[in-house]
Design a protein around this motif. Structure first.
Motif, PDB file in Angstrom:
ATOM      1  N   LEU A   4       0.442  -7.449   7.517  1.00 40.29           N
ATOM      2  CA  LEU A   4       0.337  -6.055   8.200  1.00 40.29           C
ATOM      3  C   LEU A   4      -0.704  -5.240   7.550  1.00 40.29           C
ATOM      4  CD1 LEU A   4       1.639  -4.844  10.573  1.00 40.29           C
ATOM      5  CD2 LEU A   4       3.211  -3.555   8.855  1.00 40.29           C
ATOM      6  N   TYR A  25      11.076  -3.671   7.990  1.00 41.92           N
ATOM      7  CA  TYR A  25      10.901  -2.515   8.721  1.00 41.92           C
ATOM      8  C   TYR A  25       9.715  -1.905   7.615  1.00 41.92           C
ATOM      9  CZ  TYR A  25      14.479  -2.506  11.789  1.00 41.92           C
ATOM     10  OH  TYR A  25      15.546  -2.887  13.014  1.00 41.92           O
ATOM     11  N   TYR A  40       6.656  -0.410  12.237  1.00 42.35           N
ATOM     12  CA  TYR A  40       6.725  -1.743  12.571  1.00 42.35           C
ATOM     13  C   TYR A  40       8.075  -2.387  11.979  1.00 42.35           C
ATOM     14  CZ  TYR A  40       1.848  -0.653  12.945  1.00 42.35           C
ATOM     15  OH  TYR A  40       0.490   0.161  13.247  1.00 42.35           O
ATOM     16  N   ARG A  41       8.380  -3.308  13.125  1.00 42.07           N
ATOM     17  CA  ARG A  41       9.540  -4.346  12.830  1.00 42.07           C
ATOM     18  C   ARG A  41       9.166  -5.625  12.652  1.00 42.07           C
ATOM     19  NH1 ARG A  41      13.442  -7.107  15.527  1.00 42.07           N
ATOM     20  NH2 ARG A  41      15.565  -6.719  14.726  1.00 42.07           N
ATOM     21  N   SER A  42       9.708  -6.328  11.973  1.00 43.09           N
ATOM     22  CA  SER A  42       9.449  -7.987  11.854  1.00 43.09           C
ATOM     23  C   SER A  42      10.852  -8.646  11.614  1.00 43.09           C
ATOM     24  CB  SER A  42       8.365  -8.185  10.866  1.00 43.09           C
ATOM     25  OG  SER A  42       8.180  -9.814  10.753  1.00 43.09           O
ATOM     26  N   TRP A  48       4.775  -8.939  13.697  1.00 44.02           N
ATOM     27  CA  TRP A  48       5.206  -7.395  13.878  1.00 44.02           C
ATOM     28  C   TRP A  48       5.322  -7.282  14.970  1.00 44.02           C
ATOM     29  CZ3 TRP A  48       6.967  -5.294   9.360  1.00 44.02           C
ATOM     30  CH2 TRP A  48       6.896  -6.084   8.133  1.00 44.02           C
ATOM     31  N   GLU A  50       5.198  -3.070  16.834  1.00 39.79           N
ATOM     32  CA  GLU A  50       5.165  -1.716  16.710  1.00 39.79           C
ATOM     33  C   GLU A  50       6.331  -0.856  17.315  1.00 39.79           C
ATOM     34  OE1 GLU A  50       1.991   2.029  16.723  1.00 39.79           O
ATOM     35  OE2 GLU A  50       1.528  -0.034  17.440  1.00 39.79           O
TER      36      GLU A  50
END
Length: 96
Positions: A4, A25, A40-42, A48, A50
């Protein structure tokens, strides 16, 4: 391995939290030469999504935490600096 970010620019302020289920996060501030600011979240730490809220400006400082009663929810507090150099604070709650 970079998963990222944007090129060779680095953010001034970042924070990362991981839930007990392994959801990651991350938040990054503006960097010289690249607009990296955002949240961002994964689910796997590689891909990822956004989740940046509207009105998000350059963060001077930010801190995140996972709600211990609901791992699908994070809280983020940030000192913000908008384009007019007005400094303020934002408390953001995100629920997946």
């Amino acid at each position: 391995e970079q998963v990222l970010g944007f090129g060779t620019s680095t953010s001034r302020n970042t924070d990362v939290v991981v839930t007990e289920e392994g959801v990651v996060y991350a938040t990054m501030s503006f960097a010289n030469g690249a607009n990296t600011r955002g949240v961002y979240r994964s689910e796997d730490g590689i891909n990822w999504t956004e989740i940046t809220p509207e009105g998000w400006y350059d963060q001077q400082r930010n801190v995140m935490c996972v709600n211990p009663l609901n791992p699908d929810q994070i809280f983020l507090i940030a000192e913000m600096n908008n384009d007019a150099n007005n400094i303020g604070y934002i408390l953001y709650k995100y629920t997946y």
